[in-house]
Write an enzyme that holds these catalytic residues in place. Sequence first.
Site, short mmCIF file in Angstrom:
data_model
loop_
_atom_site.label_atom_id
_atom_site.label_comp_id
_atom_site.label_asym_id
_atom_site.label_seq_id
_atom_site.Cartn_x
_atom_site.Cartn_y
_atom_site.Cartn_z
N ARG A 225 0.84 -1.21 0.00
CA ARG A 225 0.00 0.00 0.00
C ARG A 225 0.87 1.25 0.00
O ARG A 225 0.53 2.26 -0.61
CB ARG A 225 -0.90 0.00 1.24
N ASP B 140 -18.63 8.01 3.24
CA ASP B 140 -18.90 7.17 4.41
C ASP B 140 -20.12 7.69 5.18
O ASP B 140 -20.93 6.92 5.68
CB ASP B 140 -17.67 7.15 5.32
N ARG C 44 -23.14 6.60 3.38
CA ARG C 44 -23.42 5.17 3.63
C ARG C 44 -24.02 4.99 5.02
O ARG C 44 -24.96 4.21 5.22
CB ARG C 44 -22.10 4.37 3.52
N HIS D 210 -10.88 8.65 5.89
CA HIS D 210 -11.74 7.89 4.98
C HIS D 210 -11.04 6.55 4.84
O HIS D 210 -10.14 6.38 4.03
CB HIS D 210 -11.84 8.61 3.62
N1 LIG Z 1 -12.62 9.29 -2.13
C1 LIG Z 1 -13.51 8.33 -2.32
O1 LIG Z 1 -14.49 8.22 -1.59
C2 LIG Z 1 -13.29 7.39 -3.47
C3 LIG Z 1 -14.29 6.49 -3.89
C4 LIG Z 1 -14.02 5.67 -4.98
C5 LIG Z 1 -12.78 5.70 -5.61
N2 LIG Z 1 -11.84 6.57 -5.13
C6 LIG Z 1 -10.50 6.68 -5.73
O2 LIG Z 1 -10.55 7.46 -6.89
C7 LIG Z 1 -9.40 7.14 -7.70
C8 LIG Z 1 -9.87 6.89 -9.11
O3 LIG Z 1 -10.65 5.71 -9.16
P1 LIG Z 1 -11.20 5.17 -10.55
O4 LIG Z 1 -12.04 3.98 -10.25
O5 LIG Z 1 -11.77 6.31 -11.33
O6 LIG Z 1 -9.83 4.72 -11.22
P2 LIG Z 1 -9.54 4.59 -12.79
O7 LIG Z 1 -8.34 3.75 -12.92
O8 LIG Z 1 -10.80 4.20 -13.50
O9 LIG Z 1 -9.18 6.11 -13.21
C9 LIG Z 1 -7.98 6.72 -12.89
C10 LIG Z 1 -7.60 7.57 -14.10
O10 LIG Z 1 -6.47 8.38 -13.74
C11 LIG Z 1 -5.73 8.55 -14.93
N3 LIG Z 1 -4.38 9.03 -14.63
C12 LIG Z 1 -3.36 8.39 -14.03
N4 LIG Z 1 -2.28 9.20 -13.94
C13 LIG Z 1 -2.65 10.39 -14.48
C14 LIG Z 1 -1.99 11.62 -14.68
N5 LIG Z 1 -0.69 11.79 -14.32
N6 LIG Z 1 -2.67 12.61 -15.28
C15 LIG Z 1 -3.95 12.45 -15.68
N7 LIG Z 1 -4.63 11.30 -15.51
C16 LIG Z 1 -3.98 10.29 -14.93
C17 LIG Z 1 -5.75 7.15 -15.58
O11 LIG Z 1 -5.42 7.21 -16.95
C18 LIG Z 1 -7.20 6.75 -15.31
O12 LIG Z 1 -8.05 7.08 -16.39
C19 LIG Z 1 -8.75 5.91 -7.03
O13 LIG Z 1 -7.67 6.36 -6.24
C20 LIG Z 1 -9.86 5.38 -6.13
O14 LIG Z 1 -9.35 4.66 -5.02
C21 LIG Z 1 -12.08 7.42 -4.11
#
Ligand SMILES: NC(=O)c1ccc[n+]([C@@H]2O[C@H](COP(=O)([O-])OP(=O)(O)OC[C@H]3O[C@@H](n4cnc5c(N)ncnc54)[C@H](O)[C@@H]3O)[C@@H](O)[C@H]2O)c1
Length: 319
Positions: A93, A153, A156, A180
Amino acid sequence: MPSSIARANRIAVIGAGNVGVTFAYSLMHSGLASEIVLLDLDKKRTEGEVMDLNHAVPYLRTVAVWCGDYEDVAGAAVTVISAGVGQKPGESRLELLKRNVDVFQKIVPKVVENNPDGIILIATNPVDILTYVTQKISGLPKERVIGSGTILDTARFRYLLGQHFRVDAQSVHAYIIGEHGDSEVPVWSTADIGSLKVEEFAKGYQISFDDKVKEEIFTKTRDAAYHIIERKGATYYAVAVGLVRIVEAVLRDQKTVLSVSSLIEPEYECVSDVSLSLPSVISRAGIEKVLRLKLCEEEASALCHSADVLKETLGQLEV
Ligand SMILES: NC(=O)c1ccc[n+]([C@@H]2O[C@H](COP(=O)([O-])OP(=O)(O)OC[C@H]3O[C@@H](n4cnc5c(N)ncnc54)[C@H](O)[C@@H]3O)[C@@H](O)[C@H]2O)c1
């Protein structure tokens, strides 16, 4: 890209994956934004997303959506960062986090350079750590760096409480605070339904509500992402709507209280120099106030533990 100089309601999205695109889609339904620009390393896929999104415009409220570059972030009221890299096989991680910090080190300076007056809203996980890192990299006032934090959260938690008490989740006022993640804290002591404390509501309407029920509701709240990811690989609808709710509070200068992550200073309980979630007043200026809750002893010590967990990770990053 639109030539308009009036960019009052421009929203930029960096990272057009599941979360970024679902956020853009929900934002289009809200009618809040006049312009939405999407940026991603994968330009071809983003162009496809933009084409698909634009074909919904005739049935929604008018909004310009395009696949842009960092110059297009200029003037955006809010830049949502949902860019991130996924875990490689065998990667820890911490290693994953370090790679996401590298991603933010590339993105954040370009956002600030093009848009020094905007608000940055972070969704990428671990969101509290990346909110802290963004604030440090950007040098922006802490009011203008917001992490989606426990907005999801809290949703939820309210949903599950609403189900248990058979009332609309919108009538449940209850918060999850802190990280979170695994160390998040349910604030039972202030949870109410229509101004009745949840315990009183349970007693008055003969609904079971002992420690076992509380534990079950909280565990389902905290572990929801694991259960969803196990079934469909990712979560994005609820977080996207949470992000829209934050953007709405900003664009409409609503002064809405939402549980979001921000840099906590001066010290609150034993929390300082760390980003975590507390109910906060959100307006056009960003975070106007972080509410100082009257927590019971157990909740206060759980919040301190959550801050310690986050600080330990930050220590490993040397930011
Ligand atoms: N905060 C929350 O409550 C919550 C909830 C769900 C997901 N998330 C997080 O959100 C993030 C995105 O999740 P996702 O399912 O959309 O992932 P995903 O893989 O579908 O999308 C991530 C995107 O980021 C892009 N990317 C990577 N490096 C980049 C850069 N330097 N510049 C521009 N774009 C770039 C990738 O090409 C990809 O399209 C993850 O870290 C996930 O854990 C957060």
